[in-house]
Design a protein around this motif. Structure first.
Motif, mmCIF file in Angstrom:
data_model
loop_
_atom_site.group_PDB
_atom_site.id
_atom_site.type_symbol
_atom_site.label_atom_id
_atom_site.label_comp_id
_atom_site.label_asym_id
_atom_site.label_seq_id
_atom_site.Cartn_x
_atom_site.Cartn_y
_atom_site.Cartn_z
ATOM 1 N N ILE A 10 -7.744 -0.670 1.051
ATOM 2 C CA ILE A 10 -7.909 0.719 1.469
ATOM 3 C C ILE A 10 -6.773 1.131 2.409
ATOM 4 C CG2 ILE A 10 -9.414 2.376 2.649
ATOM 5 C CD1 ILE A 10 -10.445 1.406 -0.119
ATOM 6 N N SER A 11 -6.530 0.334 3.448
ATOM 7 C CA SER A 11 -5.495 0.693 4.427
ATOM 8 C C SER A 11 -4.111 0.183 4.036
ATOM 9 C CB SER A 11 -5.855 0.133 5.805
ATOM 10 O OG SER A 11 -5.730 -1.289 5.812
ATOM 11 N N ASP A 42 -13.718 0.608 5.882
ATOM 12 C CA ASP A 42 -12.824 0.347 4.750
ATOM 13 C C ASP A 42 -13.569 -0.403 3.646
ATOM 14 O OD1 ASP A 42 -10.758 1.584 6.064
ATOM 15 O OD2 ASP A 42 -9.537 -0.226 6.326
#
Length: 69
Positions: A10-11, A42
């Motif tokens: 996600i990040s 996340d």
């Protein structure tokens, strides 16, 4: 084969201490993918994508493949 990734999908950031980070395991116990996340939000965002949009493993039977580990 068991694959472990410490890059939060996600990040995009590396999880520096995976032992204390949230994770998801997809597989049958012996063969699977272990994904670590920077945070629980996340992890929840990843799970909300549904199976059609998540990371999956596909077999590759080419002769050049060499299992490491």
């Amino acid at each position: 084969m068991h694959i472990r990734t410490t890059t939060d999908p996600i990040s995009g950031n590396e999880v520096s201490i995976p032992e204390t980070a949230p994770c998801v395991y997809d597989g049958d116990g012996e063969n699977g993918l272990e994904i670590y996340f920077e945070s629980e939000p996340d992890r929840q965002a990843y799970l909300a994508l549904g199976k059609d949009h998540r990371i999956t493993l596909q077999a590759n039977d080419i002769d050049e493949f060499v299992e490491q580990g």
